[in-house]
Structures are given as structure tokens and as C-alpha cells.
Design an enzyme around this catalytic site. Structure first.
Site, PDB file in Angstrom:
ATOM      1  N   LEU A 154      14.256  -1.297   1.260  1.00 47.18           N
ATOM      2  CA  LEU A 154      13.652  -1.572   2.466  1.00 47.18           C
ATOM      3  C   LEU A 154      12.650  -2.606   2.274  1.00 47.18           C
ATOM      4  O   LEU A 154      11.773  -2.714   1.401  1.00 47.18           O
ATOM      5  CB  LEU A 154      12.900  -0.408   3.012  1.00 47.18           C
ATOM      6  CG  LEU A 154      13.962   0.969   3.328  1.00 47.18           C
ATOM      7  CD1 LEU A 154      13.312   2.097   3.773  1.00 47.18           C
ATOM      8  CD2 LEU A 154      14.852   0.540   4.105  1.00 47.18           C
ATOM      9  N   ASP A 155      12.491  -3.491   3.343  1.00 44.93           N
ATOM     10  CA  ASP A 155      11.269  -4.430   3.444  1.00 44.93           C
ATOM     11  C   ASP A 155       9.952  -3.709   3.188  1.00 44.93           C
ATOM     12  O   ASP A 155       9.683  -2.500   3.445  1.00 44.93           O
ATOM     13  CB  ASP A 155      11.164  -5.002   4.669  1.00 44.93           C
ATOM     14  CG  ASP A 155      12.330  -5.941   4.965  1.00 44.93           C
ATOM     15  OD1 ASP A 155      13.103  -6.312   4.264  1.00 44.93           O
ATOM     16  OD2 ASP A 155      12.659  -6.310   6.156  1.00 44.93           O
ATOM     17  N   ARG A 156       8.921  -4.440   2.490  1.00 41.12           N
ATOM     18  CA  ARG A 156       7.743  -3.685   2.172  1.00 41.12           C
ATOM     19  C   ARG A 156       7.158  -3.167   3.664  1.00 41.12           C
ATOM     20  O   ARG A 156       6.521  -1.946   3.367  1.00 41.12           O
ATOM     21  CB  ARG A 156       6.727  -4.794   1.947  1.00 41.12           C
ATOM     22  CG  ARG A 156       5.274  -4.569   1.707  1.00 41.12           C
ATOM     23  CD  ARG A 156       4.389  -5.543   1.798  1.00 41.12           C
ATOM     24  NE  ARG A 156       4.531  -6.465   0.648  1.00 41.12           N
ATOM     25  CZ  ARG A 156       3.705  -6.139  -0.367  1.00 41.12           C
ATOM     26  NH1 ARG A 156       2.894  -5.265  -0.500  1.00 41.12           N
ATOM     27  NH2 ARG A 156       3.961  -7.144  -1.511  1.00 41.12           N
TER      28      ARG A 156
END
Length: 300
Positions: free
Chosen positions: A131-133
């Protein structure tokens, strides 16, 4: 790392190598087991390359694994765990995995590595996806390399993720499929774009859950798993996620893209049980929705 299988009572005689390959053990992992592992059948040591298996046999392979990731203590929101899988609800702005070219900072990988050590599990970090930050939600982690191959078929992942997102504008049609290839944007090491000529296939399904004034609350199901896929696809149809400062605009109400991975569905690779694991909507998104639409009854 320990891998254990029990052959069914109706199994035919089969070489151990063939059995392991049929059950998700890669060629690389087979070689590691063969040269560096400890192997038993029904509790007795064997030479794996010479072993034939029979109905009812229990084959156990043990490998010492040394993690290159530093253990760092952190609180983990574990939503599911057994001997084979771990599913963690990742907060923002936590990275999933260390990035070599950036200044070191704690990541989910560090936290899970600490958790494994604390609970005396000789394991290393094997995430099935990232998942993106600034995307919150569920991350599926395999506890052994062979679980990774069992959760990935030739046509793609054998687990399905669902997201809740808040998109700018009123998305039309209210339910649909975005089928548009994605590639890295020329000149950028981060940004992606829809690129019909050079992009890799990317498909995203979405369904409107509610309208929030001039915005849309969406249930989103990516069919493929390209980098930034949901963010790029929604921006490509003119409805970037609220707070997405890379593909849309910053928001003074929420300091990240309004996207949360709230559900994972899968058939367990070992037990064959159907699993649905969920994570509640984080407070920042919940508060944003309440401010936009106080009368909306949240069910998540």
C-alpha cells in the site's frame, strides 16, 4: 521457517520434490531445502532428493532464515493470523517496506519483524502486495515463501482487495469499470499515468456508495495491482481522490489521499476455507465523511 504437509489417505506414491513443487514450493526454495534444510518424514530425518512419499505421510522441511530487516517495536493492528498468513491493518503514513535510497525510518516490515521475534516465530517478512505510504488498510503477509506462490495464480492474485475512497466530483456512471493501461510517467521516478502505447494492463471496478455533496464515496475493487492504480485511474476519468496531491489537489480537511483498504477476500491456500477480513474506516476519513454528510449512517 517450517513447512509441513500431510498427504491425504488416498494419495498415490510420489517423489518428495514433485509433491513440493505441486504445492507451491518454487525451484529456488526447493534448492534451499535440498542443500541447507532439515527434512523429516513422520518425524524421521530423510534425504529429500531420494525420498518417496506415501498416503498419510507427514513431510516437514525446516530452514533457518535470517531477516535483513531490523526489528523495531511498534503496535500492530493484527486482523487475522494463523500458521500460514498474517493480515495487518496499516496506518498512515507508514511505509510497507524500507526504501533503500531514502533516509531510514520505521516501516511495517520492521514492526512485523519485531513481532515475529517477540512471538518466537523464525520468519522473515513476505508481503503479498503493498500500500502507498498515505493509503491505510489491510496488508496480506505470507509467513513462508511457498505461501506466496500458492496465493498467486498464472492469471493474477488469488486474493481480492476492496477499498473505500472519496473522489472529487460526482462520478458517472455511478458504477463501472476503468480499463486503461498504466506506465511510469516519462521524467518521473514516482508518478504513473494512463499510457495506451506503453502501459501494462490495468483494470479497476468501482461502485458509488453515497454522494457527499459534490464528492463521491466509492467502493473500489482493483482487478490488477499496478503502482498507484486506483489513484491514476480515478484521476484519468476526472475524479481524483480527495487529498491526493500527486494526481489531484491537497485538502485542508484531510492530509493524505482518502483511500482505505478495508477488505480482503481469499480462499485459504492450506485449509481451503473462505476468508473475509475487514478493517474499520480510520478516524480521519470517518470524520471527513461526517462533516460532508452528517446524515449519512456509516456502516463501517
Amino acid at each position: 521457517m517450517k513447512i509441513s504437509f500431510t498427504l491425504p489417505d488416498d494419495a498415490n506414491e510420489i517423489p518428495a520434490k514433485k509433491f513440493l513443487r505441486q504445492n507451491g514450493v518454487s525451484v529456488h526454495l526447493w534448492r534451499r531445502i535440498k542443500h541447507n534444510g532439515t527434512v523429516t518424514v513422520n518425524g524421521k530425518p530423510v534425504i529429500i532428493a531420494l525420498t518417496m512419499l506415501h498416503a498419510g505421510d507427514t513431510l516437514t522441511c525446516t530452514l533457518d532464515e535470517t531477516s535483513p530487516i531490523e526489528p523495531i517495536e511498534m503496535t500492530l493492528d493484527i486482523r487475522y493470523e494463523d500458521d500460514y498468513l498474517l493480515i495487518v491493518n496499516k496506518p498512515t503514513p507508514l511505509l510497507v517496506h524500507p526504501v533503500s535510497h531514502k533516509k531510514p525510518e520505521p516501516t511495517l516490515a520492521n514492526g512485523v519483524t519485531y513481532y515475529y521475534e517477540k512471538t518466537h516465530q523464525n520468519l522473515i517478512f513476505h508481503p503479498m502486495h503493498r500500500l502507498d505510504r498515505n493509503t491505510s488498510g489491510l496488508v496480506l503477509i505470507a509467513k513462508a515463501p511457498h505461501m506466496q506462490s500458492q496465493l498467486t495464480g498464472k492469471d493474477g492474485a488469488l486474493f481480492h482487495r476492496r477499498y473505500i475512497g472519496i473522489a472529487s466530483g460526482i462520478v458517472t456512471p455511478p458504477e463501472g469499470i476503468i480499463d486503461a493501461p498504466i506506465a511510469r510517467k516519462p521524467g518521473s521516478i514516482i508518478e504513473q499515468e494512463v499510457n495506451e502505447a506503453d502501459g501494462k494492463p490495468a483494470i479497476t471496478r468501482y461502485r458509488t456508495m453515497a454522494t457527499l455533496g459534490d464528492e463521491t464515496l466509492l467502493d473500489i475493487a482493483p482487478v490488477t495491482g499496478r503502482t498507484h492504480q486506483i489513484r491514476v485511474h480515478l484521476a484519468s476519468i476526472g475524479h481524483p481522490l480527495i487529498g491526493d496531491d500527486l494526481y489531484g489537489e491537497k485538502s485542508d480537511k484531510i492530509n493524505r489521499q482518502a483511500l482505505h483498504a478495508y477488505r480482503i477476500d481469499l480462499i485459504h491456500p492450506v485449509t481451503k476455507e473462505k476468508l473475509t477480513v475487514t478493517a474499520p474506516l480510520p478516524e480521519d476519513m470517518k470524520q471527513y465523511i461526517k462533516e460532508k454528510s452528517p446524515e449519512l449512517k456509516l456502516k463501517f
